[in-house]
Design a protein around this motif. Structure first.
Motif: not given
Lengths: 189, 189
Positions: B71-79, B124-130, B132-145
């Motif tokens: 609910d909170a994330v719906a309609g938002r992007s980026g920061k 979390t992964r959806a948020i990272l679409r804003g 623009d990280l290459p795939e292997p890093d996306q997973t790392h970023a999900v875990r970091l967040l």
DNA sequence: GTAGATTGCCTAAAACTTTTAGGCAATCTG
DNA sequence: CAGATTGCCTAAAAGTTTTAGGCAATCTAC
């Protein structure tokens, strides 16, 4: 009756070992008495109660961990020190999962003051000297590093990462890279 | 004998409320029976055992939290989205400390599969679409967040920050700033 | 609407944990 | 070696977990 030679220290140490073997949750006064082949009530001369025992195990873990971190960080700076700090925490959690779990116990004010908690935050702060952050941000960065390391270890050990693809070692290394990059280019307020 | 109308759902909900009031650790089959003014054994028709009850509370928490985050994330992007995600977690932990503690319960494979865990990582992964990280890093970023949010909340709620100076709200905001900056300038391998 | 099936809640009981109180004997101190 | 200390004991109360088996309140079907 032959005396076993119980002391608070021996109980706490045995409790820590038991925690590493079967989990911190399973550490009970009864289980410990069983290990020493002694009646349960005998332990109550050495620890106040179950909570006291757990708190002491937590303090042991915090102190051991602070010693290991101090050792790992000595003589290093910059990213080297950052990695040494993180690895010390992570390795300790892997080698002593029960003790690490104990360090997460919520301590009351008195126990917290007597704990190695301050040493931990000061060592983290020392590492930040290599990154040249203005004062208010230093505290924020100390807290951020604590959050990342603690959170990462909790999730990794809790199996939170175990169902997805890239192995956790790589994520850990990239996490250290990311933190280093972040600290070098810390965003201004 | 008048029937109280126990069901598994009512027990789990009451258990979650009790956890928020007195702490997840204190949630016991006995305490719950007391609340419903019913004999302890009666609950065992609705939950398998104490562990089963706790697991169900954890699954409830994970599901509720996933709904709130969605609910909170719906309609938002980026920061904006990043902050909404983090705030949703943090607010839930503050409003429902017992439920949040429950979500940290180590789940067995079966319960983990049935949990909202996957929804969490996908949001979390959806948020990272804003970002623009290459795939292997996306997973790392999900875990970091995940690590940062989980670690921060654990430490803040455990009182880990309460003995030092700047208030935690400011650190939280700077943490969100830092994560946003990091994701925008994610270091290449 | 009542017979029969279901099931909600009960009593009983065993096993375990926590904690306190009080006592005896093994050990340490002078 | 006498006396003080203390390590470990027995006893006991209170609470939690879990299983087994039973009665009666409710639901389902004719």
């Amino acid at each position: 009756m032959a005396r076993v030679g119980l002391t608070t220290e021996r109980l706490v140490l045995a409790g820590a070992e038991l925690a590493d073997e079967v989990g911190f949750e399973q550490v009970t006064v009864s289980a410990l008495a069983r290990q020493f082949d002694v009646k349960v009530a005998s332990l109550y001369s050495h620890v106040k109660n179950s909570q006291d025992l757990k708190t002491r195990i937590a303090l042991l873990g915090l102190a051991e961990l602070a010693d290991l971190v101090a050792d790992a960080v000595a003589g290093r700076s910059g990213k080297d020190a950052l990695a040494a700090l993180g690895n010390a925490y992570r390795d300790y959690a892997r080698e002593h999962p029960g003790r690490y779990a104990a360090t997460q116990l919520r301590l009351d004010a008195e126990a917290a003051a007597a704990s190695a908690g301050r040493r931990h935050s000061q060592m983290t702060r020392a590492i930040l000297r290599g990154y040249d952050l203005p004062e208010p941000d230093q505290t924020h960065a100390v807290r951020l590093l604590g959050s990342v390391f603690h959170g990462y270890i909790s999730l990794e050990m809790g199996g939170g990462f175990s169902h997805s693809a890239p192995d956790t070692q790589e994520t850990w290394e990239r996490t250290l890279d990311a933190l280093d990059a972040l600290l070098r280019k810390w965003p201004a307020s």
